[in-house]
Design an enzyme around this catalytic site. Structure first.
Site, short mmCIF file in Angstrom:
data_model
loop_
_atom_site.label_atom_id
_atom_site.label_comp_id
_atom_site.label_asym_id
_atom_site.label_seq_id
_atom_site.Cartn_x
_atom_site.Cartn_y
_atom_site.Cartn_z
N HIS A 113 0.85 -1.20 -0.11
CA HIS A 113 -0.08 0.30 -0.06
C HIS A 113 0.86 1.36 -0.08
O HIS A 113 0.26 2.37 -0.24
CB HIS A 113 -0.92 0.04 1.12
CG HIS A 113 -0.42 0.31 2.43
ND1 HIS A 113 -0.19 -0.71 3.54
CD2 HIS A 113 0.05 1.43 3.22
CE1 HIS A 113 0.35 -0.29 4.49
NE2 HIS A 113 0.49 1.08 4.28
N ASP A 148 0.65 -7.72 2.02
CA ASP A 148 0.78 -6.51 1.76
C ASP A 148 2.19 -6.21 1.73
O ASP A 148 2.87 -5.43 2.65
CB ASP A 148 0.11 -5.51 2.94
CG ASP A 148 0.03 -4.01 2.51
OD1 ASP A 148 0.57 -3.86 1.62
OD2 ASP A 148 -0.83 -3.33 3.27
N SER A 173 4.69 2.47 7.99
CA SER A 173 4.38 1.25 7.23
C SER A 173 5.68 0.77 6.34
O SER A 173 6.33 1.59 5.60
CB SER A 173 3.29 1.41 6.13
OG SER A 173 2.02 1.59 7.09
#
Length: 241
Positions: free
Chosen positions: A90, A121, A202
C-alpha cells in the site's frame, strides 16, 4: 575474593542501542512523487437584473500546467547488497507515481517497483548500487509474547529512522485494515506490538534484540494506545526469496 573479574551480561538498553546501530543504515524512507495539476482561481461576474447593485461573482478554476509534489510516503529496508528493498504494497500502490528512497545518511536513490504481492501487503523495490548495508531475517515462528522488539521507520512520513521500543503483545492476530482511500484488506498471522507505529512507519522493520527482522510494520489501531501490527517475518522472507 580470589581476584577474578566478574563480567556482567549486557543490559537490555545496550542491546537495543547496538541493534539500532546495526540496523539504521539499512532502513530507508520511501517517497512517492507525482505531477499534479496547478489551478488558478478567477471569477465570472453575472450582472444583476437589479441594475448592477447585486452582481454575482461565480468562482471558476483553470488548469495552469502541473508541478511535481510528494503524494505519499512510508518506510522500507534493504535486504540485499545489490539494493533490493522490502516495503508494504500500500506504500507503493499508485501506478502513476514515481518512487525514490532516502537512506539514513540522506542520500536519495530513484527506486523501481519490481513486485507487488497480491496476497500479502508486501512490495519489493530496487535501487541501483552495490555493497548496501542490509538486514537479515530472524525466525518469526520463535517469537514469544513479552519479548522486546524494536520498530524503525519514517514516522509521519517526516521523521526518518524514528526508533520505538516495546514488547510483543500478541501473536497470530487477524484484522481488517483500511487506508485513507477507503480500500480495505484482511491481514492474518500478524504480530501485535506496543512499540509505537505511526503513519509513515508502514513497511519498516520490526526487529529483535539481535537486529534481525521478525516482522514488517503494516497497520495501527486507530483510536487505541500503542496497538500496532506487523506481518510475520517468515512470510515476508518467502516473498523476498
Amino acid at each position: 575474593p580470589d581476584g577474578s573479574l566478574i563480567i556482567s551480561p549486557p543490559s537490555s538498553e545496550n542491546a537495543v542501542v547496538e541493534a539500532v546501530r546495526m540496523a539504521n543504515p539499512a532502513v530507508v524512507a520511501v517517497v512517492a512523487s507525482r505531477d499534479v495539476p496547478i489551478y488558478t482561481q478567477f471569477y465570472d461576474v453575472i450582472p444583476s437584473p437589479f441594475g448592477g447593485l447585486f452582481d454575482v461573482r461565480v468562482p471558476r478554476y483553470e488548469e495552469q500546467g502541473t508541478q511535481r509534489l510528494e503524494v505519499g510516503g512510508g518506510s522500507g529496508f534493504i535486504v540485499s547488497p545489490d539494493g533490493y528493498i522490502v516495503t508494504n504494497r500500500h506504500v507503493v500502490s499508485d501506478d502513476r507515481a514515481e518512487y525514490s528512497v532516502f537512506t539514513n545518511d540522506g542520500v536519495q536513490y530513484p527506486a523501481q517497483v519490481v513486485a507487488r504481492d497480491e496476497v500479502l501487503d508486501v512490495a519489493i523495490l530496487k535501487i541501483e548500487g552495490n555493497d548496501f548495508d542490509h538486514l537479515v531475517f530472524g525466525d518469526s515462528d520463535s517469537v514469544e509474547v513479552g519479548q522486546t522488539v524494536i520498530s524503525i521507520g519514517n514516522a509521519l512520513a517526516e521523521f526518518r529512522n524514528t526508533v520505538s521500543v516495546g514488547v510483543v503483545s500478541g501473536l497470530s492476530r487477524s484484522i481488517v485494515a483500511s487506508d485513507r482511500r477507503g480500500r480495505s484488506e484482511t491481514l492474518e498471522q500478524l504480530i501485535q506490538t506496543d512499540a509505537a507505529i505511526n503513519q509513515g512507519n508502514s513497511g519498516g522493520p520490526l526487529l529483535n534484540l539481535a537486529g534481525e527482522v521478525i516482522g514488517v510494520n503494516v497497520a495501527l489501531a486507530s483510536g487505541a494506545q500503542s496497538i500496532g501490527f506487523a506481518l510475520s517475518g517468515n512470510m515476508v522472507k518467502e516473498v523476498v526469496d
